[in-house]
Design an enzyme around this catalytic site. Structure first.
Site, PDB file in Angstrom:
ATOM      1  N   PHE A 151       0.850  -1.195   0.000  1.00  0.00           N
ATOM      2  CA  PHE A 151       0.000   0.000   0.000  1.00  0.00           C
ATOM      3  C   PHE A 151       0.886   1.246   0.000  1.00  0.00           C
ATOM      4  O   PHE A 151       1.565   1.521   0.978  1.00  0.00           O
ATOM      5  CB  PHE A 151      -0.910  -0.042   1.229  1.00  0.00           C
ATOM      6  CG  PHE A 151      -1.511  -1.413   1.468  1.00  0.00           C
ATOM      7  CD1 PHE A 151      -1.260  -2.114   2.639  1.00  0.00           C
ATOM      8  CD2 PHE A 151      -2.286  -2.032   0.487  1.00  0.00           C
ATOM      9  CE1 PHE A 151      -1.793  -3.385   2.852  1.00  0.00           C
ATOM     10  CE2 PHE A 151      -2.819  -3.309   0.686  1.00  0.00           C
ATOM     11  CZ  PHE A 151      -2.578  -3.985   1.873  1.00  0.00           C
ATOM     12  N   ASP A 192       2.140   4.218   0.731  1.00  0.00           N
ATOM     13  CA  ASP A 192       1.922   5.283   1.730  1.00  0.00           C
ATOM     14  C   ASP A 192       3.161   6.152   1.814  1.00  0.00           C
ATOM     15  O   ASP A 192       3.990   6.144   0.905  1.00  0.00           O
ATOM     16  CB  ASP A 192       1.632   4.625   3.091  1.00  0.00           C
ATOM     17  CG  ASP A 192       2.913   4.029   3.669  1.00  0.00           C
ATOM     18  OD1 ASP A 192       3.159   4.208   4.868  1.00  0.00           O
ATOM     19  OD2 ASP A 192       3.677   3.419   2.905  1.00  0.00           O
ATOM     20  N   ASP A 204       4.297  -5.697   3.693  1.00  0.00           N
ATOM     21  CA  ASP A 204       3.903  -4.297   3.921  1.00  0.00           C
ATOM     22  C   ASP A 204       3.663  -4.039   5.409  1.00  0.00           C
ATOM     23  O   ASP A 204       4.195  -3.096   5.998  1.00  0.00           O
ATOM     24  CB  ASP A 204       2.638  -3.996   3.118  1.00  0.00           C
ATOM     25  CG  ASP A 204       2.103  -2.619   3.411  1.00  0.00           C
ATOM     26  OD1 ASP A 204       1.460  -2.432   4.463  1.00  0.00           O
ATOM     27  OD2 ASP A 204       2.355  -1.704   2.621  1.00  0.00           O
TER      28      ASP A 204
HETATM   29  N1  LIG Z   1       1.745   0.758   3.717  1.00  0.00           N
HETATM   30  C1  LIG Z   1       0.949   0.900   4.784  1.00  0.00           C
HETATM   31  N2  LIG Z   1       0.553   2.134   5.143  1.00  0.00           N
HETATM   32  C2  LIG Z   1      -0.256   2.229   6.234  1.00  0.00           C
HETATM   33  C3  LIG Z   1      -0.675   1.139   6.988  1.00  0.00           C
HETATM   34  C4  LIG Z   1      -1.487   1.665   8.044  1.00  0.00           C
HETATM   35  C5  LIG Z   1      -2.121   0.898   9.160  1.00  0.00           C
HETATM   36  N3  LIG Z   1      -2.491  -0.420   8.743  1.00  0.00           N
HETATM   37  C6  LIG Z   1      -2.991  -1.403   9.682  1.00  0.00           C
HETATM   38  C7  LIG Z   1      -2.804  -2.760   9.177  1.00  0.00           C
HETATM   39  C8  LIG Z   1      -2.145  -3.541  10.033  1.00  0.00           C
HETATM   40  C9  LIG Z   1      -1.866  -2.813  11.241  1.00  0.00           C
HETATM   41  O1  LIG Z   1      -2.632  -3.339  12.269  1.00  0.00           O
HETATM   42  C10 LIG Z   1      -2.278  -1.367  10.992  1.00  0.00           C
HETATM   43  O2  LIG Z   1      -3.206  -0.955  11.911  1.00  0.00           O
HETATM   44  C11 LIG Z   1      -1.516   3.038   7.893  1.00  0.00           C
HETATM   45  N4  LIG Z   1      -0.770   3.343   6.792  1.00  0.00           N
HETATM   46  C12 LIG Z   1      -0.339   4.641   6.277  1.00  0.00           C
HETATM   47  O3  LIG Z   1       0.852   4.982   6.994  1.00  0.00           O
HETATM   48  C13 LIG Z   1       1.127   6.379   6.780  1.00  0.00           C
HETATM   49  C14 LIG Z   1       1.664   6.947   8.044  1.00  0.00           C
HETATM   50  O4  LIG Z   1       0.640   7.025   9.001  1.00  0.00           O
HETATM   51  P1  LIG Z   1       1.017   7.747  10.390  1.00  0.00           P
HETATM   52  O5  LIG Z   1       2.252   7.006  10.914  1.00  0.00           O
HETATM   53  O6  LIG Z   1      -0.174   7.539  11.268  1.00  0.00           O
HETATM   54  O7  LIG Z   1       1.334   9.222  10.060  1.00  0.00           O
HETATM   55  C15 LIG Z   1      -0.181   6.971   6.235  1.00  0.00           C
HETATM   56  O8  LIG Z   1       0.004   7.131   4.841  1.00  0.00           O
HETATM   57  C16 LIG Z   1      -1.194   5.847   6.465  1.00  0.00           C
HETATM   58  O9  LIG Z   1      -2.198   5.863   5.468  1.00  0.00           O
HETATM   59  C17 LIG Z   1      -0.251  -0.151   6.589  1.00  0.00           C
HETATM   60  O10 LIG Z   1      -0.581  -1.198   7.171  1.00  0.00           O
HETATM   61  N5  LIG Z   1       0.564  -0.205   5.473  1.00  0.00           N
END
Ligand SMILES: Nc1nc2c(c(CN[C@H]3C=C[C@H](O)[C@@H]3O)cn2[C@@H]2O[C@H](COP(=O)(O)O)[C@@H](O)[C@H]2O)c(=O)[nH]1
Length: 312
Positions: A217, A219, A287
């Site tokens: 994903f 991000d 990821d």
């Molecule tokens: N590639 C990727 N990006 C993810 C997540 C997650 C959360 N995923 C859930 C799934 C399993 C876990 O249990 C997590 O709860 C958030 N993000 C992204 O991170 C960025 C930073 O955010 P921050 O640090 O708050 O500012 C923001 O673009 C956010 O959209 C993910 O898994 N993969």
């Protein structure tokens, strides 16, 4: 069009043309050795129990709203993903009807701030409220108000669910044009599928016969980890702009190359880990592991790139 094949093909083309970002394959193999020792396939979804998860359709409603808002936290130095998840969970535990589609369809900035239980104005609050209304009206008009019906309509296909989400909810259409060609990333549509799969542990509403087709994903945190591991390399100008926390324009070559290279690098990392552990591993598992590593090491890692966007 198969949206997941479109993500892979279009991002591979960007990397081929890229001027500002390169992938280091030697570093990928070194990182794969490290990751192989970390039993990535056993990574859990609901790290430290931050999510609302009751094994039923309300969990899907929660995840769809969560991922409709899962972007661009950084302008508020305090508000982040964990606050969003925990705020929505707390509201649901108080009132199981708080995510009913008719309420979402009428949501304004102040109502959203209350829903996520945040004390000050949310970053991009009015735009976030517009996206909540889009979710509510779309669910009411095509899925009897239930995100679970949206998932059921995909007949256990991840690709079909991404197609349905991007067809009915414009806010999820995470794509752009790079050197005259359309490039697909679909980060929030894909992470919604990944979160449903994770929350239901691949069963019932979370069973997808093509879950391995999801990419990572794209991000803003995972690229930071890939840079630390020397897998991604930014040219000097871009590296300085990121270090100085200068905003990188959405749709710029620099932004698209960072996101596309992140997707391709994780695909290559997945292949390398699978070879080493002689077992299939999903891009979403790699990821989650990388994301959690980024969260846990936030304080000492380089700054992430800053793009004001609704997509990630
Ligand atoms: N590639 C990727 N990006 C993810 C997540 C997650 C959360 N995923 C859930 C799934 C399993 C876990 O249990 C997590 O709860 C958030 N993000 C992204 O991170 C960025 C930073 O955010 P921050 O640090 O708050 O500012 C923001 O673009 C956010 O959209 C993910 O898994 N993969």
């Amino acid at each position: 069009m198969d949206p997941l094949a479109a993500v892979r093909t279009s991002t591979a083309w960007v990397v081929d043309q890229a001027k500002h970002v390169t992938i280091n394959d030697a570093a990928i193999n070194a990182a794969a050795k490290h990751l192989s020792a970390q039993s990535v396939p056993s990574v859990v979804w609901n790290s430290d129990d931050m999510h609302y998860s009751d094994g039923g359709p309300l969990t899907v409603q929660y995840l769809f709203l969560l991922d409709a808002l899962n972007f661009c936290f950084w302008p508020d130095s305090e508000f982040d993903y964990v606050h969003l998840a925990k705020g929505l969970k707390a509201s649901l535990e108080k009132d199981k009807a708080c995510l009913d589609a008719d309420k979402l369809a009428a949501c304004d900035g102040l109502m959203l701030r209350k829903l996520v239980q945040w004390k000050t104005e949310l970053p991009g609050e009015e735009e976030r409220a517009r996206l909540v209304r889009e979710v509510g009206t779309g669910l009411l008009s095509s899925f009897e108000g239930q995100a679970a019906n949206l998932v059921r309509a995909a007949n256990n296909s991840a690709a079909q669910l991404v197609t349905l989400v991007t067809a009915h909810f414009p806010g999820f259409r995470d794509h752009c044009v790079y050197r005259g060609r359309q490039v697909f990333l679909y980060k929030r549509a894909q992470i919604f599928v990944g979160d449903v799969w994770g929350a239901f542990e691949g069963r019932g509403l979370g069973s997808f016969n093509d879950i391995e087709a999801l990419t990572m994903f794209a991000d803003y945190l995972v690229p930071v980890v890939l840079r630390e591991w020397k897998i991604l390399d930014y040219d000097q100008v871009l590296a300085t702009r990121v270090k100085e926390k200068e905003e990188i324009e959405p749709g710029s070559a620099e932004e698209v190359e960072i996101r596309a290279a992140t997707i391709l690098a994780v695909e290559r990392l997945r292949e390398s880990v699978a070879k080493q552990i002689k077992q299939e591993v999903l891009s979403l598992q790699i990821d989650w592991w990388l994301w959690q590593y980024g969260e846990d090491n936030r304080s000492r890692l380089e700054p992430h790139h800053r793009t004001r966007t609704i997509y990630y």
